[in-house]
Motif scaffolding. Structure first.
Motif, mmCIF file in Angstrom:
data_model
loop_
_atom_site.group_PDB
_atom_site.id
_atom_site.type_symbol
_atom_site.label_atom_id
_atom_site.label_comp_id
_atom_site.label_asym_id
_atom_site.label_seq_id
_atom_site.Cartn_x
_atom_site.Cartn_y
_atom_site.Cartn_z
ATOM 1 N N ILE A 1 0.824 -1.211 0.000
ATOM 2 C CA ILE A 1 0.000 0.000 0.000
ATOM 3 C C ILE A 1 0.856 1.259 0.000
ATOM 4 C CG2 ILE A 1 -1.651 1.344 1.378
ATOM 5 C CD1 ILE A 1 -3.049 -1.213 2.098
ATOM 6 N N ALA A 2 1.952 1.237 0.749
ATOM 7 C CA ALA A 2 2.819 2.417 0.787
ATOM 8 C C ALA A 2 3.410 2.700 -0.589
ATOM 9 C CB ALA A 2 3.930 2.214 1.816
ATOM 10 N N ALA A 3 3.866 1.643 -1.274
ATOM 11 C CA ALA A 3 4.438 1.814 -2.612
ATOM 12 C C ALA A 3 3.376 2.276 -3.599
ATOM 13 C CB ALA A 3 5.066 0.502 -3.079
ATOM 14 N N THR A 4 2.179 1.726 -3.474
ATOM 15 C CA THR A 4 1.098 2.125 -4.371
ATOM 16 C C THR A 4 0.697 3.572 -4.124
ATOM 17 O OG1 THR A 4 0.264 -0.133 -4.512
ATOM 18 C CG2 THR A 4 -1.255 1.617 -5.088
ATOM 19 N N LYS A 5 0.664 3.957 -2.869
ATOM 20 C CA LYS A 5 0.327 5.352 -2.530
ATOM 21 C C LYS A 5 1.330 6.306 -3.167
ATOM 22 C CE LYS A 5 -0.536 8.364 1.438
ATOM 23 N NZ LYS A 5 -0.667 8.446 2.904
ATOM 24 N N ALA A 6 2.616 5.953 -3.106
ATOM 25 C CA ALA A 6 3.645 6.788 -3.723
ATOM 26 C C ALA A 6 3.501 6.800 -5.242
ATOM 27 C CB ALA A 6 5.034 6.273 -3.327
ATOM 28 N N ALA A 7 3.167 5.642 -5.826
ATOM 29 C CA ALA A 7 2.991 5.565 -7.278
ATOM 30 C C ALA A 7 1.802 6.405 -7.725
ATOM 31 C CB ALA A 7 2.806 4.105 -7.702
ATOM 32 N N ILE A 8 0.733 6.401 -6.933
ATOM 33 C CA ILE A 8 -0.439 7.212 -7.252
ATOM 34 C C ILE A 8 -0.084 8.693 -7.235
ATOM 35 C CG2 ILE A 8 -2.665 7.988 -6.328
ATOM 36 C CD1 ILE A 8 -3.204 5.074 -5.531
ATOM 37 N N ALA A 9 0.648 9.099 -6.214
ATOM 38 C CA ALA A 9 1.059 10.506 -6.119
ATOM 39 C C ALA A 9 1.904 10.904 -7.325
ATOM 40 C CB ALA A 9 1.835 10.737 -4.825
ATOM 41 N N ASP A 10 2.828 10.017 -7.712
ATOM 42 C CA ASP A 10 3.688 10.293 -8.863
ATOM 43 C C ASP A 10 2.858 10.399 -10.137
ATOM 44 O OD1 ASP A 10 6.310 10.531 -10.142
ATOM 45 O OD2 ASP A 10 5.897 8.542 -10.965
ATOM 46 N N GLU B 1 0.799 13.650 -10.194
ATOM 47 C CA GLU B 1 1.668 14.810 -10.406
ATOM 48 C C GLU B 1 2.131 14.911 -11.854
ATOM 49 O OE1 GLU B 1 4.888 14.440 -7.691
ATOM 50 O OE2 GLU B 1 3.660 14.798 -5.904
ATOM 51 N N ASN B 2 1.974 13.815 -12.592
ATOM 52 C CA ASN B 2 2.490 13.775 -13.963
ATOM 53 C C ASN B 2 1.388 13.462 -14.978
ATOM 54 O OD1 ASN B 2 5.639 14.043 -13.855
ATOM 55 N ND2 ASN B 2 5.074 12.703 -12.141
ATOM 56 N N SER B 3 0.221 14.052 -14.715
ATOM 57 C CA SER B 3 -0.855 14.149 -15.708
ATOM 58 C C SER B 3 -1.725 12.920 -15.892
ATOM 59 C CB SER B 3 -0.290 14.576 -17.075
ATOM 60 O OG SER B 3 0.311 15.840 -16.985
ATOM 61 N N VAL B 4 -1.611 11.901 -15.042
ATOM 62 C CA VAL B 4 -2.635 10.851 -15.045
ATOM 63 C C VAL B 4 -3.935 11.469 -14.550
ATOM 64 C CG1 VAL B 4 -3.376 8.767 -13.821
ATOM 65 C CG2 VAL B 4 -1.110 8.864 -14.862
ATOM 66 N N THR B 5 -5.052 11.109 -15.185
ATOM 67 C CA THR B 5 -6.306 11.781 -14.869
ATOM 68 C C THR B 5 -7.305 10.914 -14.106
ATOM 69 O OG1 THR B 5 -7.046 11.236 -17.114
ATOM 70 C CG2 THR B 5 -6.161 13.440 -16.748
ATOM 71 N N SER B 6 -7.090 9.595 -14.034
ATOM 72 C CA SER B 6 -7.960 8.757 -13.208
ATOM 73 C C SER B 6 -7.201 7.514 -12.772
ATOM 74 C CB SER B 6 -9.240 8.368 -13.953
ATOM 75 O OG SER B 6 -8.969 7.477 -15.013
ATOM 76 N N LEU B 7 -7.732 6.852 -11.747
ATOM 77 C CA LEU B 7 -7.058 5.696 -11.147
ATOM 78 C C LEU B 7 -7.914 4.447 -11.311
ATOM 79 C CD1 LEU B 7 -6.035 7.372 -7.757
ATOM 80 C CD2 LEU B 7 -4.651 7.210 -9.852
ATOM 81 N N LEU B 8 -7.254 3.325 -11.545
ATOM 82 C CA LEU B 8 -7.911 2.027 -11.592
ATOM 83 C C LEU B 8 -7.262 1.159 -10.526
ATOM 84 C CD1 LEU B 8 -9.862 0.052 -12.929
ATOM 85 C CD2 LEU B 8 -8.114 -0.468 -14.631
ATOM 86 N N ILE B 9 -8.024 0.804 -9.488
ATOM 87 C CA ILE B 9 -7.512 0.042 -8.354
ATOM 88 C C ILE B 9 -8.014 -1.399 -8.457
ATOM 89 C CG2 ILE B 9 -7.319 -0.085 -5.849
ATOM 90 C CD1 ILE B 9 -6.229 2.511 -7.026
ATOM 91 N N ARG B 10 -7.085 -2.355 -8.476
ATOM 92 C CA ARG B 10 -7.478 -3.765 -8.588
ATOM 93 C C ARG B 10 -7.207 -4.488 -7.278
ATOM 94 N NH1 ARG B 10 -4.937 -6.414 -13.469
ATOM 95 N NH2 ARG B 10 -3.110 -6.788 -12.162
#
Length: 710
Positions: free
Chosen positions: A96-105, A108-117
């Motif tokens: 979860i910590a790594a995923t949280k950091a990946a989401i933030a990255d 910050e770099n123009s991803v506009t939505s998240l898909l959580i599996r």
């Protein structure tokens, strides 16, 4: 200088398709046009080398205008030209910590939505600390057993601006309630929430082979939640229902089969929502389609256009108003096209997927990282996947032209032909009782299996080559660094977190059981219980009566196109690990380089596709020198390589000498023609050439060398 227009074409006579055909037939010099220049798809229709007005008559504007019936050209009048498509990044790292950091990255770099599996445990309805979850924890996704864990994962995400979509398999209704609970807990209003619950009971049944309830109950829950979603979240920013055809595509479906399964599933969901009393326009608005795309850019583009065309006709027949007939389409890299060997080539495959998805008019796109088939993607591969979309959108500006495929004789014709083929399959499913009956009877699995076997034979013969696998393999390629987490440590931490949540929980799960008996009318009870601390496993058990009426079928298998060849490479790796050297084959190159280099290169490429390292040389003048070099090489098998001219005089002596030197299996590169009997009498065991069964030949060689393929 002059301002007079230059009309160069007027100096040349007009050319017709008939004129072109006459020139082609002359150039082919008697060779059949259909075999040489016409390609055929697994659906059975032909891809012409040249399209003209004769192939797609534009009279009457059959594809319509963008944003209007039949929506072939897109759901919006301006397409994606103003806002661009939604760049949706998949997150499935159980850390979860790594995923949280990946989401933030990403954000910050123009991803506009998240898909959580969710991981396999979550999709099975199990909490992380359940004994049955030991082997399922962290497999394929995240373990999110409580709203508190969802909150921790998305603590830095503004949920009023960033849409969150979930993949939870059979447990999607419960996870939908948990995401709703998170919005409530964060104070996100019904006007600001954005996301997709992706409830897809038929897709879950096909993929996992099991639903926690009867299908009737599952469809009822889906329809109830869709109705509640439509009434609670106005404007369509939150959707409840998904039609995700990935399970069919990754099982081996053709493009037409994939479309047919998607349409039949969509119809089943419309029926369920209509039975629940939903207006047809609202029911259509609750469905989001997701299509996996391969590496054929023309079929990809035609597939997305055909999907919108077919769904518009279905929605029209069901009584939906014109705006509601426009399908909402998500496109994703098909996992079946990703390779574990030479994964760097996957960057090119994903670029092609993104390009064709954008040209085909997808509303949102997910590009899988190039190392996704190997394990948890690295930060670098995630960055490359994200930037692939950014470059194509921001630098190449693919979204700036509205439906660039519109009016193309080739793409319009292909769209129409694909839609027609898929429509016939869709009608066949409906005549047989619908998608549920087709799955339960095994009919879909059988039909997809037939197509997969046909494709597998094409791959085996390299009629459908896979770069880096069956073609141009690199035995010395470095393996990419992966981000595989320590699952045991993560599960222990998740168990401790769950214990803390249970200690603080204010929810009486037994009171929930009575409420969820009426889930079809009281779906908010699960969200309320989730806020009070009920875990995923508790909510699933309460809402499914411990699986008393669970439905089970044989799930559809998932296959990657490269897996047969990769199994050979795995066997080669085991030999390397055990002995310090790979299986070897000696290239018995006869004559000067000019005579043997073409077939020696072909042979090396051929055998190294199976992990058999080719030992090459500059060629031999006579059979004795060739046999002596073979003995010194330490190889047990050899392949004779040269021109037909050299073969006429030297192939047979070389074969006899190599066999006398102990060659256990001897090949010759090239078709033997009328010399086959003589060559075989001299000791040649098999022949390799373009169009032969590469996979079968390599599997036979592995067996002869005692190599065990996984």
């Amino acid at each position: 200088m002059t301002d007079a227009p230059q009309r160069f074409a007027e100096d040349f006579p007009a050319a017709s398709h008939t004129d072109w055909m006459a020139m082609v037939e002359k150039a082919l010099d008697g060779a059949p046009f259909d075999k040489k220049l016409v390609a055929r798809t697994l659906e059975g229709f032909s891809i012409q080398p040249l399209y003209s007005r004769e192939h797609w008559p534009a009279e009457g504007d059959p594809s319509g205008m963008p944003g209007a019936m039949p929506f072939t050209r897109g759901a919006r009048p301006l397409g994606m030209s103003q806002s661009g498509w939604d760049i949706r990044q998949l997150h499935a790292n159980p850390d979860i910590a790594a995923t949280k950091a990946a989401i933030a990255d990403d954000l910050e770099n123009s991803v506009t939505s998240l898909l959580i599996r969710l991981d396999a445990a979550g999709r099975a309805g199990l909490d992380a600390d359940a004994p049955e979850a030991a082997d399922l924890f962290g497999q394929g996704g995240l373990s999110l057993s409580t709203v508190a864990e969802w909150d921790a994962l998305l603590s830095d995400v503004d949920l009023t601006k960033v849409p969150v979509a979930v993949q939870a398999g059979p447990q999607a209704p419960v996870v939908a309630a948990m995401l709703t609970a998170l919005w409530c807990q964060r104070g996100v209003t019904e006007f600001d929430a954005k996301g997709a619950f992706n409830i897809d009971p038929l897709g879950a049944l096909a993929e996992f082979g099991r639903l926690p309830t009867s299908l009737e109950t599952a469809l009822g829950h889906m329809a109830s939640l869709a109705d509640k979603t439509a009434r609670t979240f106005p404007g369509g920013a939150v959707t409840a229902v998904a039609v995700d055809s990935a399970v069919y595509y990754n099982a081996g479906a053709s493009e037409a089969q994939d479309l047919a399964c998607a349409m039949a599933t969509g119809v089943a969901y419309l029926r369920a929502m209509e039975a629940a009393g939903m207006p047809m326009d609202e029911a259509c608005g609750q469905i989001a389609f997701s299509f996996s795309l391969g590496t054929d850019q023309y079929l990809n583009i035609a597939k997305l256009r055909a999907a919108r065309l077919m769904w518009a006709r279905i929605a029209e027949a069901c009584g939906a108003g014109e705006p509601a007939r426009a399908a909402r389409v998500h496109a994703v890299t098909a996992s079946r096209v990703l390779t574990r060997r030479d994964p760097w080539v996957n960057m090119l495959r994903s670029t092609m997927v993104c390009f064709s998805a954008a040209i085909g008019g997808a509303n949102s796109i997910t590009i899988l990282p190039h190392d996704a088939a190997l394990g948890q993607p690295s930060p670098l591969s995630r960055r490359i996947a994200r930037n692939t979309q950014l470059i194509l959108q921001e630098e190449s500006q693919l979204n700036r032209v509205i439906d660039p495929a519109g009016g193309s004789w080739a793409l319009e014709s292909l769209t129409e032909e694909l839609a027609g083929s898929a429509w016939a399959l869709f009608q066949d499913i409906e005549k047989g009782g619908g998608m549920a009956a087709a799955l339960s009877s095994g009919r879909i699995a059988e039909q997809i299996g037939t197509v997969r076997e046909t494709r597998r034979k094409d791959i085996a013969k390299r009629k459908a080559p896979i770069t880096g696998i069956s073609e141009f393999p690199n035995l010395a390629e470095p393996a990419p660094e992966l981000a595989d987490p320590d699952l045991e440590a993560l599960r222990e931490a998740a168990g401790a977190s769950l214990a803390s949540v249970r200690d603080d929980a204010t929810c009486d799960i037994f009171s929930v059981e009575g409420a969820v008996e009426e889930l079809d009318v009281l779906p908010t009870e699960i969200a309320t219980a989730a806020i009070k601390g009920a875990t995923l496993g508790e909510l699933v058990r309460a809402s499914t009566r411990n699986g008393a009426d669970a439905l089970e079928i044989t799930p559809l298998p998932s296959h990657r196109l490269a897996e047969d060849f990769e199994a050979l490479r795995d066997g080669s790796d085991e030999v390397l690990e055990g002995t310090g050297a790979r299986p070897l084959i000696f290239l018995a190159n006869l004559g000067p380089i000019a005579h043997h280099t073409a077939r020696a290169t072909f042979a090396r490429n051929f055998f190294e596709a199976g992990g058999v390292e080719a030992l090459t040389n500059t060629g031999f003048a006579d059979a004795e020198d060739c046999a002596a070099a073979f003995t010194d090489s330490g190889a047990r098998v050899a392949v004779i390589c040269s021109s037909d001219k050299i073969y006429a005089d030297q192939a047979e002596p070389a074969a006899r000498a190599l066999k006398a030197a102990g060659c256990a299996k001897l090949y010759l590169a090239g078709r033997p023609g009328d010399k086959q009997a003589d060559f075989e009498a001299a000791g040649i065991d098999a022949f390799i050439f373009v169009g032969c069964d590469v996979l079968g030949t390599l599997q036979g060689l592995h067996a002869a060398l005692g190599v065990t393929s996984r």
